[in-house]
Design an enzyme around this catalytic site. Sequence first.
Site, PDB file in Angstrom:
ATOM      1  N   VAL A 284       0.875  -1.154   0.060  1.00  0.00           N
ATOM      2  CA  VAL A 284      -0.029   0.220  -0.085  1.00  0.00           C
ATOM      3  C   VAL A 284       1.110   1.146   0.131  1.00  0.00           C
ATOM      4  O   VAL A 284       1.710   1.561   1.071  1.00  0.00           O
ATOM      5  CB  VAL A 284      -1.121  -0.165   1.023  1.00  0.00           C
ATOM      6  N   PRO A 285       1.088   1.677  -1.313  1.00  0.00           N
ATOM      7  CA  PRO A 285       2.278   2.843  -1.280  1.00  0.00           C
ATOM      8  C   PRO A 285       1.841   4.415  -0.822  1.00  0.00           C
ATOM      9  O   PRO A 285       1.631   5.114  -1.492  1.00  0.00           O
ATOM     10  CB  PRO A 285       2.282   3.042  -2.908  1.00  0.00           C
ATOM     11  N   CYS A 286       2.041   4.120   0.700  1.00  0.00           N
ATOM     12  CA  CYS A 286       1.619   5.495   1.264  1.00  0.00           C
ATOM     13  C   CYS A 286       2.845   6.616   0.950  1.00  0.00           C
ATOM     14  O   CYS A 286       2.678   7.648   1.022  1.00  0.00           O
ATOM     15  CB  CYS A 286       1.553   5.307   2.807  1.00  0.00           C
ATOM     16  N   HIS A 287       3.959   6.017   0.528  1.00  0.00           N
ATOM     17  CA  HIS A 287       4.946   6.971   0.113  1.00  0.00           C
ATOM     18  C   HIS A 287       4.514   7.795  -1.255  1.00  0.00           C
ATOM     19  O   HIS A 287       5.099   8.841  -1.623  1.00  0.00           O
ATOM     20  CB  HIS A 287       6.249   6.388  -0.381  1.00  0.00           C
TER      21      HIS A 287
END
Length: 183
Positions: free
Chosen positions: A140-143
Amino acid sequence: MDSAHGHTLFDTAIGTCGMAWGPAGITAVQLPEPTPEGTRQRLLRSLPQAVPEAEPPPEIQSAITELKAALRGERPADLRHLPLDMSRLTPFLQRVYERARAIPPGQVLTYGEFAAEMGDKHLARAIGQAMGANPFAPVVPCHRVLAAGGQPGGFSASGGAITKWRLLEIEGYRPGGQSSLFD
């Protein structure tokens, strides 16, 4: 997935990561901490029960292989097809993480844009808190979610904003779409 619960650590281009799984899919992913034991402790802290270290079943080993390739900057870096078990999360967190997974590699949204897409511009702070609690980074690419003005904002992984920028750089993100002098 028919496998039992388990977890493992594995080396990547950015350090030792961790992954935990259960019968319904991946239950947690952990970016590197300063030590492998620190990575393991942080990985297991997000889980509601003790999960033994185990040899990954084939579908989890495949997910680990894909994650390693993504962290080396190999294409495709899109991991949204990996099976995540979000059953222990609130419906709001599930919605936020599913929306984050739809942000393509190398692209970003601000917290405000993310909130507006979810139907309420006042959700930006709650979305930021959800990203900070993300148990699946970088799957889950919170970046890929930035503060206003393209600033990094917070990042809960070891190394903070530097790690966030490094993950974006690996994906080919360039602020403002500009190539660097060295591209």
